[in-house]
Design an enzyme around this catalytic site. Structure first.
Site, mmCIF file in Angstrom:
data_model
loop_
_atom_site.group_PDB
_atom_site.id
_atom_site.type_symbol
_atom_site.label_atom_id
_atom_site.label_comp_id
_atom_site.label_asym_id
_atom_site.label_seq_id
_atom_site.Cartn_x
_atom_site.Cartn_y
_atom_site.Cartn_z
ATOM 1 N N ARG A 63 1.551 11.176 3.860
ATOM 2 C CA ARG A 63 2.451 10.592 3.074
ATOM 3 C C ARG A 63 2.789 11.508 1.737
ATOM 4 N NH1 ARG A 63 0.286 6.216 3.425
ATOM 5 N NH2 ARG A 63 1.254 5.556 5.270
ATOM 6 N N ASP A 91 7.931 6.228 8.209
ATOM 7 C CA ASP A 91 7.388 5.651 9.518
ATOM 8 C C ASP A 91 6.249 6.519 9.513
ATOM 9 O OD1 ASP A 91 7.088 3.280 11.275
ATOM 10 O OD2 ASP A 91 8.117 4.388 12.815
ATOM 11 N N ASN A 150 0.750 -1.164 -0.035
ATOM 12 C CA ASN A 150 0.056 0.080 0.182
ATOM 13 C C ASN A 150 0.837 1.180 0.192
ATOM 14 O OD1 ASN A 150 -2.918 -0.956 0.378
ATOM 15 N ND2 ASN A 150 -2.007 -1.886 2.008
ATOM 16 N N ASP A 157 -7.616 3.730 7.589
ATOM 17 C CA ASP A 157 -8.279 4.715 6.734
ATOM 18 C C ASP A 157 -9.738 4.488 6.770
ATOM 19 O OD1 ASP A 157 -5.880 5.475 5.308
ATOM 20 O OD2 ASP A 157 -5.886 4.145 3.809
HETATM 21 P P1 IMP Z 1 4.558 1.624 9.973
HETATM 22 O O1 IMP Z 1 4.563 0.591 9.071
HETATM 23 O O2 IMP Z 1 5.351 1.492 11.173
HETATM 24 O O3 IMP Z 1 4.724 2.994 9.430
HETATM 25 O O4 IMP Z 1 3.031 1.286 10.564
HETATM 26 C C1 IMP Z 1 2.045 2.586 10.489
HETATM 27 C C2 IMP Z 1 0.827 2.057 10.972
HETATM 28 O O5 IMP Z 1 0.091 3.111 10.838
HETATM 29 C C3 IMP Z 1 0.186 1.344 9.739
HETATM 30 O O6 IMP Z 1 0.261 -0.352 10.052
HETATM 31 C C4 IMP Z 1 -1.096 1.538 9.848
HETATM 32 O O7 IMP Z 1 -2.006 0.972 10.873
HETATM 33 C C5 IMP Z 1 -1.057 3.050 10.469
HETATM 34 N N1 IMP Z 1 -1.051 3.979 8.966
HETATM 35 C C6 IMP Z 1 -0.144 4.777 8.647
HETATM 36 N N2 IMP Z 1 -0.224 5.358 7.522
HETATM 37 C C7 IMP Z 1 -1.473 5.036 7.312
HETATM 38 C C8 IMP Z 1 -2.610 5.624 6.206
HETATM 39 O O8 IMP Z 1 -2.322 6.200 5.282
HETATM 40 N N3 IMP Z 1 -3.878 5.152 6.489
HETATM 41 C C9 IMP Z 1 -4.201 4.312 7.475
HETATM 42 N N4 IMP Z 1 -3.360 4.068 8.487
HETATM 43 C C10 IMP Z 1 -2.063 4.264 8.297
#
Ligand code: IMP
Length: 198
Positions: A178, A69, A12, A152
């Site tokens: 992002r 992150d 994603n 989301d």
């Molecule tokens: P990361 O992979 O450690 O950055 O985890 C971030 C977590 O935050 C993800 O697993 C999602 O649960 C949440 N997250 C980050 N960006 C988004 C987004 O754009 N939409 C929805 N959830 C997000």
């Protein structure tokens, strides 16, 4: 062409960032770069986790790369889940239980304000630069829509009455934390390319 490894295997995130990049930029995920490594996220801040991810991949590959992150910060929960967003309900990342836990914790709170935050760590020739993107909004009373990922379906960005889960990727990009961080990354890289340092 500016080529970078994107230190993730989250399809994603790769799709969102590919769609946000202009012509002249190409990114490959860890899997596409033939790197099969789990990078831990043990730190208490998004910045520190992003730095660790990009540094590990730079040292392993010797190639210019970036990581990101992200997390969701709810005002009434003192910024939680924040850096723990992926593993809020469980050590095994699971999107539905994370949103269920968030909705349960906010059930009795009047304040449903929240924001998404993205931190990108870029490493060019061993030198790191950080970029940040924010998106403010509110948490919906219940999930709506099935698009996107993570939180989301429960996040309504300021300026819209739809959740990210009800939006197409193009619509989400108008608000996305992002996308905002990527825009700053692109401006920076374009400047470097102009001065022929990439
Ligand atoms: P990361 O992979 O450690 O950055 O985890 C971030 C977590 O935050 C993800 O697993 C999602 O649960 C949440 N997250 C980050 N960006 C988004 C987004 O754009 N939409 C929805 N959830 C997000």
């Amino acid at each position: 062409m500016i080529e970078l490894i994107f230190a993730t295997n989250n399809d994603n995130k790769v799709r969102e960032i590919r769609q946000a990049l202009p012509e002249g930029f190409s990114i490959v995920s860890l899997r596409e770069a033939g790197i099969f490594k789990e990078i831990p996220e043990p730190h208490p801040s998004l910045e520190a986790n992003a730095t660790e991810k990009s540094m590990v991949i730079y040292e392993l590959s010797g190639k210019n790369c970036f990581s990101e992150d992200s997390g969701l910060e709810a005002e009434a929960l003192d910024g939680a889940p924040g850096v723990r967003s992926a593993r809020f309900a469980d050590e095994e990342p699971e999107y539905t239980s994370n949103t269920d836990k968030l909705l349960a914790l906010l059930r009795d709170k009047g304040n449903r304000k929240a924001r998404f935050k993205t931190v990108i760590s870029l490493i060019i020739d061993g030198k790191e630069t950080l970029f940040e993107g924010l998106c403010s909004g509110t948490i919906a009373p219940a999930p709506l829509g099935t698009n996107g990922f993570g939180y989301d379906p429960v996040f309504i960005p300021e300026g819209s009455n739809k959740t990210f889960g009800q939006m197409t990727l193009e619509e989400k990009q108008e608000f996305s934390h992002r996308k905002k961080a990527v825009k700053k990354l692109v401006v920076y890289l374009t400047g470097l390319a102009g001065s022929k340092q990439v």
